[in-house]
Design a protein around this motif. Structure first.
Motif, PDB file in Angstrom:
ATOM      1  N   LYS A 112       6.783  15.870   0.132  1.00  0.00           N
ATOM      2  CA  LYS A 112       5.773  15.535   0.916  1.00  0.00           C
ATOM      3  C   LYS A 112       5.303  13.836   0.775  1.00  0.00           C
ATOM      4  O   LYS A 112       4.873  13.163   1.537  1.00  0.00           O
ATOM      5  CB  LYS A 112       4.142  16.022   0.485  1.00  0.00           C
ATOM      6  CG  LYS A 112       4.483  17.774   0.740  1.00  0.00           C
ATOM      7  CD  LYS A 112       2.809  18.391   0.016  1.00  0.00           C
ATOM      8  CE  LYS A 112       2.994  19.578   0.412  1.00  0.00           C
ATOM      9  NZ  LYS A 112       1.898  20.399  -0.414  1.00  0.00           N
ATOM     10  N   LEU A 113       5.675  13.427  -0.216  1.00  0.00           N
ATOM     11  CA  LEU A 113       5.726  11.977  -0.545  1.00  0.00           C
ATOM     12  C   LEU A 113       6.848  11.370  -1.240  1.00  0.00           C
ATOM     13  O   LEU A 113       7.460  11.774  -2.359  1.00  0.00           O
ATOM     14  CB  LEU A 113       4.446  11.682  -1.742  1.00  0.00           C
ATOM     15  CG  LEU A 113       4.119  10.282  -1.786  1.00  0.00           C
ATOM     16  CD1 LEU A 113       3.692   9.403  -0.671  1.00  0.00           C
ATOM     17  CD2 LEU A 113       2.923  10.079  -2.846  1.00  0.00           C
ATOM     18  N   ALA A 114       7.314  10.147  -0.816  1.00  0.00           N
ATOM     19  CA  ALA A 114       8.531   9.654  -1.340  1.00  0.00           C
ATOM     20  C   ALA A 114       8.320   8.249  -1.714  1.00  0.00           C
ATOM     21  O   ALA A 114       7.242   7.562  -1.256  1.00  0.00           O
ATOM     22  CB  ALA A 114       9.683   9.710  -0.229  1.00  0.00           C
ATOM     23  N   THR A 115       8.911   7.737  -2.608  1.00  0.00           N
ATOM     24  CA  THR A 115       8.821   6.026  -3.160  1.00  0.00           C
ATOM     25  C   THR A 115       9.355   5.439  -2.028  1.00  0.00           C
ATOM     26  O   THR A 115      10.474   5.487  -1.336  1.00  0.00           O
ATOM     27  CB  THR A 115       9.401   6.182  -4.682  1.00  0.00           C
ATOM     28  OG1 THR A 115      10.822   5.956  -4.356  1.00  0.00           O
ATOM     29  CG2 THR A 115       8.607   7.080  -5.423  1.00  0.00           C
ATOM     30  N   VAL A 116       8.967   3.899  -2.202  1.00  0.00           N
ATOM     31  CA  VAL A 116       9.685   2.929  -1.341  1.00  0.00           C
ATOM     32  C   VAL A 116      11.049   2.959  -1.682  1.00  0.00           C
ATOM     33  O   VAL A 116      11.877   2.831  -0.669  1.00  0.00           O
ATOM     34  CB  VAL A 116       8.980   1.689  -1.592  1.00  0.00           C
ATOM     35  CG1 VAL A 116       9.705   0.703  -0.882  1.00  0.00           C
ATOM     36  CG2 VAL A 116       7.523   1.611  -1.164  1.00  0.00           C
ATOM     37  N   THR A 117      11.435   3.019  -3.088  1.00  0.00           N
ATOM     38  CA  THR A 117      12.815   3.010  -3.231  1.00  0.00           C
ATOM     39  C   THR A 117      13.685   4.016  -2.607  1.00  0.00           C
ATOM     40  O   THR A 117      14.702   3.786  -2.024  1.00  0.00           O
ATOM     41  CB  THR A 117      13.002   2.970  -4.798  1.00  0.00           C
ATOM     42  OG1 THR A 117      12.610   1.747  -5.325  1.00  0.00           O
ATOM     43  CG2 THR A 117      14.649   3.092  -5.122  1.00  0.00           C
ATOM     44  N   ARG A 118      13.176   5.361  -2.604  1.00  0.00           N
ATOM     45  CA  ARG A 118      13.794   6.346  -1.908  1.00  0.00           C
ATOM     46  C   ARG A 118      13.682   6.278  -0.322  1.00  0.00           C
ATOM     47  O   ARG A 118      14.808   6.467   0.345  1.00  0.00           O
ATOM     48  CB  ARG A 118      13.129   7.643  -2.207  1.00  0.00           C
ATOM     49  CG  ARG A 118      13.326   8.090  -3.878  1.00  0.00           C
ATOM     50  CD  ARG A 118      14.517   8.714  -3.948  1.00  0.00           C
ATOM     51  NE  ARG A 118      15.011   9.130  -5.414  1.00  0.00           N
ATOM     52  CZ  ARG A 118      15.784   9.098  -6.160  1.00  0.00           C
ATOM     53  NH1 ARG A 118      16.684   8.132  -5.696  1.00  0.00           N
ATOM     54  NH2 ARG A 118      15.762   9.404  -7.185  1.00  0.00           N
ATOM     55  N   LEU A 144       0.868  -1.202  -0.175  1.00  0.00           N
ATOM     56  CA  LEU A 144      -0.031   0.107  -0.095  1.00  0.00           C
ATOM     57  C   LEU A 144       0.834   1.459  -0.070  1.00  0.00           C
ATOM     58  O   LEU A 144       0.374   2.393  -0.016  1.00  0.00           O
ATOM     59  CB  LEU A 144      -0.958  -0.060   1.140  1.00  0.00           C
ATOM     60  CG  LEU A 144      -2.009  -1.258   1.468  1.00  0.00           C
ATOM     61  CD1 LEU A 144      -2.628  -1.047   2.478  1.00  0.00           C
ATOM     62  CD2 LEU A 144      -2.968  -1.117   0.056  1.00  0.00           C
ATOM     63  N   LEU A 145       2.092   1.078   0.185  1.00  0.00           N
ATOM     64  CA  LEU A 145       3.242   2.125   0.116  1.00  0.00           C
ATOM     65  C   LEU A 145       3.140   2.632  -1.221  1.00  0.00           C
ATOM     66  O   LEU A 145       3.195   1.779  -2.166  1.00  0.00           O
ATOM     67  CB  LEU A 145       4.352   1.904   0.767  1.00  0.00           C
ATOM     68  CG  LEU A 145       4.371   1.578   2.243  1.00  0.00           C
ATOM     69  CD1 LEU A 145       5.578   1.284   2.897  1.00  0.00           C
ATOM     70  CD2 LEU A 145       3.762   2.968   3.389  1.00  0.00           C
ATOM     71  N   PHE A 146       3.691   4.145  -1.580  1.00  0.00           N
ATOM     72  CA  PHE A 146       3.619   4.317  -2.768  1.00  0.00           C
ATOM     73  C   PHE A 146       5.018   4.091  -3.542  1.00  0.00           C
ATOM     74  O   PHE A 146       6.122   4.069  -2.921  1.00  0.00           O
ATOM     75  CB  PHE A 146       3.772   5.937  -2.820  1.00  0.00           C
ATOM     76  CG  PHE A 146       3.826   6.710  -3.981  1.00  0.00           C
ATOM     77  CD1 PHE A 146       2.925   6.644  -5.080  1.00  0.00           C
ATOM     78  CD2 PHE A 146       5.052   7.612  -4.128  1.00  0.00           C
ATOM     79  CE1 PHE A 146       3.189   7.232  -6.258  1.00  0.00           C
ATOM     80  CE2 PHE A 146       5.232   8.096  -5.431  1.00  0.00           C
ATOM     81  CZ  PHE A 146       4.404   8.158  -6.458  1.00  0.00           C
ATOM     82  N   GLU A 147       4.744   3.679  -4.807  1.00  0.00           N
ATOM     83  CA  GLU A 147       6.014   3.099  -5.642  1.00  0.00           C
ATOM     84  C   GLU A 147       5.752   3.569  -7.076  1.00  0.00           C
ATOM     85  O   GLU A 147       4.507   3.064  -7.302  1.00  0.00           O
ATOM     86  CB  GLU A 147       6.561   1.771  -5.497  1.00  0.00           C
ATOM     87  CG  GLU A 147       7.677   1.424  -6.138  1.00  0.00           C
ATOM     88  CD  GLU A 147       9.055   1.930  -5.770  1.00  0.00           C
ATOM     89  OE1 GLU A 147       9.090   3.422  -6.235  1.00  0.00           O
ATOM     90  OE2 GLU A 147       9.667   1.628  -5.113  1.00  0.00           O
ATOM     91  N   VAL A 148       6.566   3.973  -7.964  1.00  0.00           N
ATOM     92  CA  VAL A 148       6.109   4.208  -9.146  1.00  0.00           C
ATOM     93  C   VAL A 148       6.387   2.774  -9.969  1.00  0.00           C
ATOM     94  O   VAL A 148       7.196   2.003  -9.593  1.00  0.00           O
ATOM     95  CB  VAL A 148       7.316   5.158  -9.773  1.00  0.00           C
ATOM     96  CG1 VAL A 148       7.119   6.525  -9.487  1.00  0.00           C
ATOM     97  CG2 VAL A 148       8.676   4.684  -9.868  1.00  0.00           C
ATOM     98  N   PRO A 149       5.589   2.738 -10.983  1.00  0.00           N
ATOM     99  CA  PRO A 149       5.614   1.255 -11.895  1.00  0.00           C
ATOM    100  C   PRO A 149       6.895   1.086 -12.540  1.00  0.00           C
ATOM    101  O   PRO A 149       7.700   2.331 -12.648  1.00  0.00           O
ATOM    102  CB  PRO A 149       4.559   1.892 -12.622  1.00  0.00           C
ATOM    103  CG  PRO A 149       3.599   2.746 -12.347  1.00  0.00           C
ATOM    104  CD  PRO A 149       4.500   3.299 -11.410  1.00  0.00           C
TER     105      PRO A 149
END
Length: 591
Positions: free
Chosen positions: A325-331, A282-287
Motif C-alpha cells: 500500500k505504501l512504498a518508500t522513495v528509494t523503492r 512530502l513523499l514517504f521515506e524511512v530515516p
C-alpha cells in the motif's frame, strides 16, 4: 573545546573508514572486512584469472564453431550460422536466470563455483566426443555422413557450457566489481578502471582464443584443444576457491527485489486517482538511522506516476505496515531505474546482432579469400578475429590514459558519460558495417576472374588482409559500447541486483544473436522471392555486401533512437549522508 572534540571525532571516523569497509559486505568469516586485507586489487586478481581462462575457452569455441559445423558436420552456411547464433544467444540469455539466483539466493561466490561444475561437465563431454570411438564425428575413416550420436553429444555439451556460463559470467563480473568500495574515493576510481581492464583482459583472451586455440583446433585437433580447456579451467577454479580469505561478500537482500518492484507498481495503481505533491519531501521515506534496505536514493522527476506509491494517506493509518500500500522513495526510484533501463536494453540488441555477424559471416568471408602470408603459412579464417582483440587491447589503455585529461575538460568523474561512450560505439559500429559492405563489393567483383600464370590460369582471389579495417573498427567499437553497457547496467540497477544488472547487459547482446538469425532468415526469404537470395549456400553466391548495407542502415536508425533516449535519461542519485561527505542533495553515481 567543543570544536576540538568534533575535529578529533571526525579524524577518528576518517581513520576508521580507512581501516574498515563500511559497505554492506562481510569477509569470509562473516565479519566486517578489513580494508587493507580484503577486496580491491588483491581480490580482483583471482577474479580476473578465472575470467580470462573462461573467456579464452569461450572465444576459442565460438570463433571457430562455424568452421566445425561446416567442415566436420557438413552443415550449409545458413544452418551453421543459425546454430552458432542460437548457442551464443543461449550463453547470453541464461545469465538472466543465473544473475537472479546469485543475487537473491546463493550469492556471487557460490554461484560461480556451482556454475563452474556445469561448465567443466560440458567441456568433459566435448573432450569425450573427440576421443571415444563411438562418440567421434564419423563412424569410420571412409564415412562421409556425420554420426548422429556425435551431434547429440556435441550439442548437449555445448548447451551444458551455456548453462554454466549463465551463472558464471554475470556473478563473476559483479563479484569482481563488488570488491571495490563506492564510499571510498580511491577505490571508487579504481572501480571505474576495473570495467576498462575487464574488457582489456577479455580482449587478450579473444586474441589467444582466435590465434593459439584456433591454430590447435585447425592444425592439431579439436580433441587436444578441448582437453586443454578442461584442465586449465579446473586449475583456475581451484585458485579462485583458494582466494576466499581475500574477498568481500555482499550481503544478500532480505527481500526478493522483484517482489519489491511489484509492490511499488501495485501501490501506485491503487493510488492512481491521487495527485503527487509538488514537494517531493512530502513523499514517504524511512530515516537514515532506521534504514535497512540499502543506500537511500534521491527523488527524480521521471515516471512521476510511480511517485504515487509513496504518497502517505492521512486517513489510512495502517498503510505504513504494508509495502503493498505504501512504498518508500528509494523503492520507487529503484523501480524507475529498472523501467528506464528497458529502452536502452532494446537498443543493445542490434549491437549483439552485429557482433554475431563479426564471428560468423566475417569468418566465412575470410575463408573464401587468399589466406597465404607466405608459401609455408596460411592464416586460419577464425584467427582474423584476433584483429578485433588487438584493436581493443590498444584502444582501452589509450582511453584509460586520457581519462584524467577528459575529467579536467568535461568535469565528469568518468571523463565522458557512460551513455556518450555507448553512443560513440554505436557510431563506430555503423561505420564498420559500411566498410564491410564496400570490401565485400570489391571481393565479389573478383570472383570468377582468372589470371595467367606459368602453369596456366588460376582464379583471382582477394587477400584476407583487406578485412583488417572492418575487424579493427569492430574492436575499437567494443572498447566503447561493450564497456559502456557493462557500466550502465551494473550501476543503473538497485544495489541488491548487481549480478542481474550484468545479466541484463549480457542478455541484450545474447538476444541480439537471435535477432541476427531473425534478420538473416527474413532477408533470405524476401530476397529469394524477388530473385537471387542475398544469403545463399556459400558466400560467393550470396550478396553480403547488400546485406551489410542494410544492417548499416538499421544501425543509423538505432543510433538516432539511442540519442533520443540519452537526452531523456534520469541518473541514479544517492541521498547525501554524513558517510559520503556530500553537501548536495544527491550524489550522482552514473554520470
Amino acid at each position: 573545546m567543543e570544536q576540538e572534540m568534533k575535529r578529533k571525532g571526525g579524524e577518528s571516523e576518517e581513520i576508521e573508514d580507512q581501516t574498515w569497509v563500511r559497505e554492506a559486505c562481510v569477509d569470509y568469516k562473516g565479519r566486517v572486512p578489513l580494508r587493507a586485507a580484503t577486496g580491491a586489487g588483491k581480490a580482483s586478481l583471482f577474479v580476473l584469472a578465472i575470467a580470462v581462462t573462461e573467456r579464452i575457452i569461450f572465444f576459442g569455441l565460438s570463433s571457430n564453431l562455424i568452421m566445425y559445423f561446416t567442415r566436420v558436420i557438413h552443415q550449409d552456411l545458413k544452418t551453421a550460422t543459425n546454430n552458432v547464433n542460437y548457442w551464443r544467444g543461449a550463453t547470453t540469455l541464461m545469465p538472466l536466470i543465473g544473475g537472479f539466483v546469485g543475487d537473491v539466493y546463493t550469492g556471487g561466490f557460490r554461484m560461480v563455483i556451482l556454475s563452474s561444475i556445469l561448465y567443466l561437465t560440458g567441456l568433459s563431454m566435448l573432450t569425450m566426443s573427440q576421443f571415444i570411438p563411438i562418440l567421434k564425428p564419423f563412424k569410420n575413416e571412409t564415412s562421409d555422413e556425420p554420426s548422429k550420436v556425435h551431434e547429440a553429444v556435441f550439442f548437449v555439451a555445448l548447451y551444458s557450457i551455456a548453462l554454466g556460463i549463465g551463472g558464471f559470467r554475470p556473478c563473476l563480473q559483479s563479484f569482481g566489481a563488488d570488491q571495490f568500495d563506492d564510499d571510498h574515493l580511491e577505490e571508487r576510481k579504481k572501480k571505474m578502471s576495473f570495467f576498462n581492464w575487464w574488457n582489456l583482459i577479455l580482449s587478450f583472451a579473444l586474441l589467444l582464443g582466435t590465434t593459439v586455440v584456433v591454430y590447435v583446433q585447425d592444425f592439431v585437433s579439436w580433441g587436444v584443444a578441448c582437453l586443454a580447456f578442461t584442465i586449465f579451467l579446473a586449475l583456475t577454479v581451484i585458485a579462485f576457491y583458494v582466494g576466499m580469505p581475500f574477498y568481500r561478500y555482499k550481503m544478500r537482500p532480505k527481500q526478493n527485489p522483484f517482489v519489491a518492484i511489484i509492490q511499488v507498481l501495485i501501490a501506485a495503481i491503487r493510488k492512481r486517482n491521487l495527485s503527487c505533491p509538488s514537494n517531493p519531501a512530502l513523499l514517504f521515506e524511512v530515516p537514515e538511522s532506521q534504514n535497512s534496505q540499502g543506500r537511500l536514493l534521491s527523488h527524480t522527476n521521471s515516471l512521476r506516476f510511480l511517485d504515487k506509491a509513496a504518497i502517505v494517506e492521512e486517513k489510512n493509518t495502517e498503510e505504513k505496515d504494508s509495502p503493498w500500500k505504501l512504498a518508500t522513495v528509494t523503492r520507487v526510484e529503484e523501480t524507475k531505474l529498472i523501467l528506464n533501463a528497458v529502452p536502452v536494453w532494446l537498443t543493445s540488441l542490434l549491437i549483439g546482432a552485429c557482433i554475431a555477424y563479426g564471428t560468423t559471416l566475417y569468418v566465412k568471408q575470410a575463408a573464401s579469400m587468399n589466406l597465404k602470408i607466405n608459401d609455408s603459412f596460411k592464416v586460419p579464417p577464425a584467427s582474423m578475429l584476433s584483429l578485433t582483440a588487438f584493436s581493443t587491447l590498444v584502444s582501452v589503455p589509450i582511453y584509460d590514459r586520457i581519462v584524467p585529461i577528459l575529467r579536467k575538460v568535461t568535469g565528469n568523474e568518468r571523463g565522458i558519460s557512460i551513455l556518450r561512450r555507448i553512443g560513440i560505439g554505436l557510431a563506430l559500429l555503423t561505420i564498420d558495417m559500411v566498410v564491410a559492405a564496400l570490401v565485400e563489393t570489391k571481393r565479389l567483383r573478383m570472383v570468377g576472374h582468372e589470371v595467367l600464370t606459368r602453369g596456366g590460369t588460376k582464379p583471382v582471389t582477394m587477400h584476407v588482409m583487406w578485412l583488417i579495417p572492418q575487424y579493427s573498427i569492430l574492436g575499437i567499437g567494443n572498447s566503447f559500447y561493450l564497456t559502456g553497457l557493462q557500466e550502465y547496467f551494473y550501476h543503473h540497477v538497485p544495489d541488491s541486483m548487481k549480478s542481474l544488472g550484468v545479466a541484463l547487459y549480457l542478455s541484450g547482446i545474447g538476444a541480439g544473436f537471435f535477432l541476427s538469425t531473425f534478420i538473416i532468415n527474413i532477408v533470405a526469404y524476401v530476397t529469394e522471392i524477388n530473385g537471387k537470395g542475398w544469403i545463399a549456400k556459400d558466400v560467393n553466391s550470396s550478396r553480403l555486401d547488400k546485406f551489410y548495407g542494410l544492417v548499416a542502415g538499421l544501425n543509423v536508425l538505432n543510433l538516432c533512437i539511442f540519442e533520443l533516449l540519452a537526452r531523456r535519461e534520469s541518473y541514479k542519485t544517492r541521498k547525501a549522508t554524513e558517510i559520503d561527505g556530500s553537501n548536495s542533495d544527491g550524489v550522482e553515481t552514473l554520470p
